[in-house]
Every structure is written in C-alpha cells, then in structure tokens.
Motif scaffolding. Structure first.
Motif, PDB file in Angstrom:
ATOM      1  N   SER A   1      39.022  36.742  40.231  1.00  0.00           N
ATOM      2  CA  SER A   1      38.476  37.147  38.924  1.00  0.00           C
ATOM      3  C   SER A   1      39.181  36.419  37.789  1.00  0.00           C
ATOM      4  CB  SER A   1      38.588  38.663  38.728  1.00  0.00           C
ATOM      5  OG  SER A   1      37.760  39.345  39.626  1.00  0.00           O
TER       6      SER A   1
ATOM      7  N   ASN B   1      44.855  38.113  30.081  1.00  0.00           N
ATOM      8  CA  ASN B   1      44.072  39.143  30.766  1.00  0.00           C
ATOM      9  C   ASN B   1      43.143  39.836  29.773  1.00  0.00           C
ATOM     10  OD1 ASN B   1      43.206  40.883  32.798  1.00  0.00           O
ATOM     11  ND2 ASN B   1      44.759  42.399  32.299  1.00  0.00           N
TER      12      ASN B   1
ATOM     13  N   ASN C   1      31.761  42.449  40.305  1.00  0.00           N
ATOM     14  CA  ASN C   1      32.103  42.424  38.877  1.00  0.00           C
ATOM     15  C   ASN C   1      31.436  41.266  38.137  1.00  0.00           C
ATOM     16  OD1 ASN C   1      33.678  40.436  40.060  1.00  0.00           O
ATOM     17  ND2 ASN C   1      35.487  40.860  38.795  1.00  0.00           N
TER      18      ASN C   1
ATOM     19  N   GLU D   1      31.000  51.090  33.069  1.00  0.00           N
ATOM     20  CA  GLU D   1      32.163  51.887  32.691  1.00  0.00           C
ATOM     21  C   GLU D   1      32.071  53.360  33.104  1.00  0.00           C
ATOM     22  OE1 GLU D   1      34.987  50.907  31.466  1.00  0.00           O
ATOM     23  OE2 GLU D   1      34.477  48.792  31.101  1.00  0.00           O
TER      24      GLU D   1
ATOM     25  N   LYS E   1      38.142  41.626  34.135  1.00  0.00           N
ATOM     26  CA  LYS E   1      37.631  42.714  34.973  1.00  0.00           C
ATOM     27  C   LYS E   1      36.169  42.478  35.332  1.00  0.00           C
ATOM     28  CE  LYS E   1      38.375  47.027  34.268  1.00  0.00           C
ATOM     29  NZ  LYS E   1      38.466  48.354  33.598  1.00  0.00           N
ATOM     30  N   ASN E   2      35.372  42.068  34.330  1.00  0.00           N
ATOM     31  CA  ASN E   2      33.933  41.863  34.532  1.00  0.00           C
ATOM     32  C   ASN E   2      33.474  40.653  33.733  1.00  0.00           C
ATOM     33  OD1 ASN E   2      33.174  44.528  35.960  1.00  0.00           O
ATOM     34  ND2 ASN E   2      34.229  45.251  34.119  1.00  0.00           N
TER      35      ASN E   2
ATOM     36  N   GLU F   1      39.236  42.225  29.480  1.00  0.00           N
ATOM     37  CA  GLU F   1      38.358  43.095  30.268  1.00  0.00           C
ATOM     38  C   GLU F   1      36.996  42.453  30.541  1.00  0.00           C
ATOM     39  OE1 GLU F   1      39.213  47.568  29.138  1.00  0.00           O
ATOM     40  OE2 GLU F   1      39.599  46.275  27.413  1.00  0.00           O
ATOM     41  N   TYR F   2      36.456  41.690  29.571  1.00  0.00           N
ATOM     42  CA  TYR F   2      35.112  41.129  29.732  1.00  0.00           C
ATOM     43  C   TYR F   2      35.047  39.682  29.260  1.00  0.00           C
ATOM     44  CZ  TYR F   2      33.025  45.751  30.538  1.00  0.00           C
ATOM     45  OH  TYR F   2      32.680  46.983  31.066  1.00  0.00           O
TER      46      TYR F   2
END
Length: 344
Positions: A174, A3, A302, A329, A182-183, A5-6
C-alpha cells in the motif's frame, strides 16, 4: 515515506466531492491531477432533476438535490463561496401537446415539486407555446468550483500536479512513491481504461461538444433556456450553448458536424445573428444502466473505483461520494444499483 489515509486519482466531480467528505471527517489525503481539463471542468454545470425529453424524473432526484445544496454550503465554509447559481431551467415547448403533457405530469406526486404549473414567455427567443419552468433546477459555477477547490487543496498541500504512474504503485505494501496509504480512490472518468486494476469496468465514452457564442441581441440573464440544448450566460459577455451526445466519433479533436448541429439548434429559437467564439468538447464516462460504478478491487480491497457519473456528474458525484465514504469507513453496504459487483 509520508503516511496518509487516502490517495485520490482524478480531479473531476467524483474526486472533488469525495475529497470534501474527507475534509468533513478530518482525513488526510492527496489528489493527483494530470493537469488536463476533464469532462467535468468543461461541463455546463446543469443541476436538473427532470428528464426534459419525457418530462420524467430519475432515481433519488430529490435526495440528490437536497444533498447537493447542503454540500455546497459546507464547501463554502472553507472556500468562502457557494457555487450554486439560482438560474432555473425553462423548457421551450414545441407545441400544445407538450404543454398538455407537462401539465398532466406536474400533477403527479413524483413530479409536482419539479414542474411548475405556470407557463412563462421569454423575450428575445422564439417560444410560441411558452416555456415550462423546472423548479429546484440551477447551475453550478463550474470554473469557480474547480478553481476554488484546487486553490484550497494547493494551499493545504493536498494537490499534486502530475499524472499518476501505475507502475509506481505497490499494492502489496500500500505504497506509491513517497506515500503509504490506507485507501486509494480512482476517479479517472474515461481515463480508467488505462488503469490496470479497473480497466474492465463497462465505461462507455460519450463525446459532448458545446459552443460559446456572442449574441447580437440580449436575452434574460436569470434563466437557463432549454430546447435541444442549454443556453445560458457565462463570463465576458458570452453565452454557453450545448452539449451534444456522440458515442461514435470519439477522436480527440473537434467534430465539425457537432458544431453545425449546435449552430442549427440555437438558430431554431434564437432568431437573431450570433457569432461562435469558442468550441470545446469532453468525454463523459457513461454506463449502460445509467448508474455510477462504485466499489473495490476483488483482490486488493483498499483499491476503489468511483466512476460512470455520466451527464449528471454533479448530482451523482456529490450524492454517491458519501455512499463510498460510508462504505469504506462505516462498513455500510453500497446501493446494489451502483455497486461494482452488479457486473459479476
């Protein structure tokens, strides 16, 4: 599944400057790099707040210069080097009319911080009417910048050397291969034309050639000379001269006519022998209104695009990387002039 975030797709100025925003803010990310040299990586690295055909400036020029100097100092904190080269641009004047126009424009409030009122002569080249110095202009050490950041990302497990496979992207969950995210930020330059989520954005490829030459007689090393194109020293005793602009000949090989154009352009003001040692080209992603294209997908919120940096990739990529980060953000709206929604 890992996992993060980007995910950043693309390794040009847009991708690397956005990655810096993530580093500053302790966000987890990986960059997918196809491994081919992008237009960013073969660019001249010119940092220039002035349109040198018309002696004008452009939108947010001072803000972009200020933000870039700050950002390069921040990058130095983890790569150990500042990639700013303080080599000012000197524009060769064609005649007295250009001198007079420059002097007139230098009195304008908008341009007084960029156009020196003291004309200078440069030895070793033809500049019968002297040159005008662009204050606050410089160059980026392009190879150092990319090598330094790539090395840092690799050491920290953030660099994946493979082509991004859109068929492996699951937008509903995702996830991409072994990652959940996340994105995802697509910073692909003209490669966006193959992206099924953003292929419709109005990016126009602009092909640019440059040559590296061996000069027979030395010229000053601490300046960047501009007439039709830019001339400045690089490694191995060579000089960079370029680049051209071509929206028509978009095939993926060298155009002999572009090389002739460059040789003739250099010969106009360098009156000595020189030898062409290398020819390179790249495709700039340009937009008709000369503004970047930034924003998210209308259906998959996202998924973001950061593209259209054009010939000012360093300044645009650096400045608007923070705009995109703040939009994601902090929920701060993008400037209307760069928002992807302006094309609806």
């Amino acid at each position: 599944m890992k996992n993060i975030e980007y995910i950043i797709v693309g390794d040009g100025y847009a991708g690397l400057f956005f990655a810096h925003q993530l580093i500053k803010n302790n966000k987890s990310f990986v960059i997918f790099s196809e491994g081919r040299k992008s237009a960013s990586q073969v660019s001249a690295g010119i940092i220039n707040p002035v349109v040198l055909k018309k002696f004008t400036t452009f939108w947010k020029a001072q803000e972009q210069i200020d933000f870039l100097t700050q950002t390069l100092e921040e990058i130095k904190s983890y790569t150990g080097k500042n990639y700013w080269i303080g080599s000012s641009i000197h524009r060769i004047f064609h005649d007295e009319n250009e001198q007079n126009l420059w002097m007139k424009k230098s009195g304008n409030e908008e341009l007084s911080g960029f156009l020196s009122q003291n004309f200078e002569h440069i030895d070793g080249v033809k500049n019968d009417f002297d040159t005008g110095k662009v204050i606050q202009s410089a160059r980026l050490d392009v190879s150092g910048f990319f090598n330094g950041l790539f090395s840092y990302f690799e050491k920290n497990g953030r660099f994946i050397k493979e082509k991004f496979d859109y068929t492996q992207l699951d937008v509903e969950t995702s996830s991409y291969k072994d990652f959940t995210f996340k994105n995802i930020i697509f910073c692909e330059g003209i490669g966006v034309k193959d992206n099924p989520y953003f292929s419709a954005i109005p990016i126009n490829p602009n092909k640019g050639h440059h040559i590296k030459v061996k000069l027979s007689r030395e010229i000053p090393k601490d300046v960047t000379i501009k007439k039709k194109h830019f001339l400045f020293p690089v490694n191995d005793g060579l000089h960079f001269y370029g680049g051209t602009y071509d929206r028509e000949q978009l095939h993926h090989h060298i155009d002999d006519s572009a090389v002739v154009q460059l040789v003739n352009g250099l010969s106009e003001f360098y009156p000595h022998d020189f030898e062409v040692k290398e020819v390179n080209f790249g495709f700039r992603p340009t937009v008709k209104d000369r503004r970047p294209i930034i924003g998210n997908h209308p259906d998959y919120k996202n998924l973001y695009v950061f593209n259209g940096l054009g010939a000012r990739g360093i300044l645009n990529g650096c400045y608007f990387s923070k705009s995109l980060y703040d939009c994601i953000e902090e929920n701060i709206p993008l400037h209307a002039e760069v928002d992807i929604n302006r094309f609806k």
